[in-house]
Design a protein around this motif. Structure first.
Motif: not given
Length: 163
Positions: A39-43, A102-105, A132-142
């Protein structure tokens, strides 16, 4: 803020909280797959979604985090910082897909704050936890980017906040 903005952000916060509750075991560890983070992509579609996302993160961490005090500072802080960087970058990045990239990165990189939090709370190794937290965040955001793009095509998220 007009009534529509307040209502939409309230609904957004509620959705963020509900989705976080559903995936709670996977959203608060050193390997995080907090699906609600997409949902962060809404911004990317309108900067006024900032408030709903931040309130959603705040209340999700307040209600469900096993380390509430830390998460209210680090988790909310990380979201605020990443969202503001994305909002600022939107002045220069006009393409929606580029904005989502950009938002994902930005969200992936700023997971160092969550790694720091987990280091302080549980004495986990900082760099491995950041990875590990960055990998999880990247997958979810991507994975979330094309989903949010499709939702925008149907719901016109970019116009929803306009009066």
């Amino acid at each position: 803020m007009n009534i529509r903005t307040i209502v939409v952000n309230g609904i957004l916060a509620a959705v963020y909280i509900a989705v976080t509750m559903l995936i709670q075991p996977f959203g608060f560890t050193n390997v995080q797959f907090r699906v609600s983070e997409m949902l962060n992509h809404l911004v990317v579609f309108h900067k006024k979604y900032f408030f709903g996302i931040v309130f959603g993160v705040f209340f999700a961490n307040l209600f469900f985090s096993p380390m509430m005090a830390y998460d209210l500072v680090f988790g909310v802080g990380q979201s605020v910082i990443a969202l503001l960087i994305t909002i600022f970058s939107m002045r220069y990045v006009k393409n929606v897909w580029a904005r989502m990239a950009v938002n994902t990165l930005v969200f992936t990189f700023t997971m160092f704050l969550i790694a720091w939090e987990l280091k302080l709370a549980f004495d986990l190794p900082f760099f491995f936890t950041w990875l590990t937290t960055a990998a999880g965040e990247f997958v979810v955001m991507a994975v979330g980017a094309p989903i949010m793009y499709a939702v925008n095509r149907r719901a016109h998220l970019d116009k929803l906040m306009e009066t």
